[in-house]
Design a protein around this motif. Sequence first.
Motif, PDB file in Angstrom:
ATOM      1  N   HIS A  91     -13.196  24.583  -4.844  1.00  0.00           N
ATOM      2  CA  HIS A  91     -13.209  26.031  -4.641  1.00  0.00           C
ATOM      3  C   HIS A  91     -12.156  26.714  -5.511  1.00  0.00           C
ATOM      4  CE1 HIS A  91     -16.067  26.048  -1.360  1.00  0.00           C
ATOM      5  NE2 HIS A  91     -15.403  25.065  -0.770  1.00  0.00           N
ATOM      6  N   PHE A 167      -8.608  41.121  -6.826  1.00  0.00           N
ATOM      7  CA  PHE A 167      -9.862  40.472  -6.451  1.00  0.00           C
ATOM      8  C   PHE A 167     -10.965  40.779  -7.462  1.00  0.00           C
ATOM      9  CE2 PHE A 167      -7.611  39.530  -2.720  1.00  0.00           C
ATOM     10  CZ  PHE A 167      -8.337  38.627  -1.959  1.00  0.00           C
ATOM     11  N   VAL A 172     -13.828  37.819  -6.912  1.00  0.00           N
ATOM     12  CA  VAL A 172     -14.122  37.536  -5.502  1.00  0.00           C
ATOM     13  C   VAL A 172     -14.584  38.819  -4.830  1.00  0.00           C
ATOM     14  CG1 VAL A 172     -13.151  36.835  -3.276  1.00  0.00           C
ATOM     15  CG2 VAL A 172     -12.478  35.627  -5.362  1.00  0.00           C
ATOM     16  N   PRO A 182     -13.644  33.414   1.946  1.00  0.00           N
ATOM     17  CA  PRO A 182     -13.972  33.764   0.562  1.00  0.00           C
ATOM     18  C   PRO A 182     -12.954  33.268  -0.456  1.00  0.00           C
ATOM     19  CG  PRO A 182     -12.988  35.651   1.647  1.00  0.00           C
ATOM     20  CD  PRO A 182     -13.099  34.555   2.691  1.00  0.00           C
ATOM     21  N   LEU A 183     -11.721  32.968  -0.001  1.00  0.00           N
ATOM     22  CA  LEU A 183     -10.662  32.578  -0.929  1.00  0.00           C
ATOM     23  C   LEU A 183      -9.582  31.825  -0.167  1.00  0.00           C
ATOM     24  CD1 LEU A 183      -9.382  32.861  -3.818  1.00  0.00           C
ATOM     25  CD2 LEU A 183      -8.220  34.907  -2.947  1.00  0.00           C
ATOM     26  N   TYR A 214     -11.424  41.598   2.215  1.00  0.00           N
ATOM     27  CA  TYR A 214     -12.426  40.750   1.566  1.00  0.00           C
ATOM     28  C   TYR A 214     -12.915  39.634   2.473  1.00  0.00           C
ATOM     29  CZ  TYR A 214     -11.193  43.305  -2.591  1.00  0.00           C
ATOM     30  OH  TYR A 214     -10.994  44.328  -3.486  1.00  0.00           O
TER      31      TYR A 214
END
Length: 392
Positions: A91, A167, A172, A182-183, A214
Motif C-alpha cells: 500500500h 492528499f 488519495v 485510505p492511507l 479523507y
Amino acid sequence: MLAGRAPLGAAGCGLFLAAGRRPLLCWLSPCWVTAGRQYPSLRAAEPTKEKRLVRKEQRSSLVVRRFIACPQLARTVRRCLQGGAGPGPQHLLLEFAPGPGILTRSLLDAGFRVVALESNSDFLTDLQSLENSLDGQLKVIHGDFFRLDPLAKGALKPPAVSSDKLFETIGVAAVPWRADVPLKIVGIIPEQLERNRLWRLLFAMYECSSIYRYGRVELNLFISEKEYTVLTAKPGKSKIYQALTVLAQLGYEIELLHKEPWSSFATNLKNGGLAIPKAGRLPNDHICLVRLTPQQNLFTGGLKPSNASTFIFMVKQSFAKPKSKLTDRLNSWSLDNSDTLLKALEIPKNASMCNLYPEDYKRLFEALQNSDLFAETFFHDEVLASTRSMNS
C-alpha cells in the motif's frame, strides 16, 4: 511487541551508539545494499554544517528529533507495517519526519510506495536525490506533519502544509467513513509537546477534519511508553485514566506493534546525546510503536462530527475532578432527573467519573442529547475555548 523478538537495545542497534558514533549516520558506507537492490546512500552532513543546523533547530524549537538509525530496527518496523503481507507491491505509506531515510529505504525495498514528508532541508536534499534515482516509487514533499492545516490565514509556506494539497499531490481521494483505510501514516512523535500533538490528532479525528476528511486514516506512531500507558489505562486508575484515555479508546482501535528502548534511536543533538527521559511514576523505558485505527462504528447513535467538540469537552470537564461522583457532575449541569437517567443507563448512582468506561461516556452523552434539559449551547463558550487551545 513482536512475538519471540527481544528489543534490540544495546545488544543490537544500540551498539552503534554505544561505540560513540555520531547520531547523523556518518558511519554509513558509500552504498546501501538490501535484498539484492542497491540504492545510493544518503549524504553525511559536513561536521560544521551539521553543527550549524543543530544549533539553528535548538534555538528555534528546542525539539529533540529521534531517527531510526539501525537497519535491523527498520526491518522490524517494516514487518509491523506489512501486517503479515508477503513480498510484492504494498500500500501507499506516508512517512513523516523520515530524517536520514533508513526506514524509508527498507519500506521501498519491501515494495511500498512511500511519500516522505520532511521539514529539515539537509535531509530533504538527500531524500530528493533518492527520489530521483527511483521510478516513481518515492515522493518527497517539504513539509511538517505537525503543521498540517494551521489556523493562520493566507497562503501557506513550507513546512506548513494543507491536507487538501497534500492528499491531492499524493493522489488519495476521500472515501466514506465506514470504508477501508485510505492511507497509512508512520512516524516518530517528538517527546516535547507529545500530549498536545496526540490531542490535536484526536480532535481532528472526532471532527473528521484535516487528514480525517479523507476517511479512517491509520496512524502508526512511535510514542513514549508513558503516553501509551495513559492511552490504554483501565477505569479506576485515577492517576492515569484520563479524558485522553476515554476518547482514544472510544475513537481508535489501539494496537501495540513493538516496544523499543530509547537508546536504539539516534537524535539531532550536537553532542550525540540520546536525551533519554527519566521514568517517573509511569514506566517510560521504551518508545512504543502503536497503531491507531479509527473505529468504523464511532459515529453511530447520537455522536456525530458536528457535535463531537461538545462531547470532547463534556469528557474533559468530567475529569477535572476524576474522583467526583457522576451524580454531582450531572447536578452541576442542572440536570434534575439524574437518578432516572442513571437508572435507564444502568450506571450506579455512586459511580465516580474515573470508574466509567469509555462506552458509558458515549451513552451518557447520547442520553443527554435526547434530554429536554440539555442543549449543546450549554457548553458553547467552553467548547470554543477548548477548540482554540487544542489547535494553537
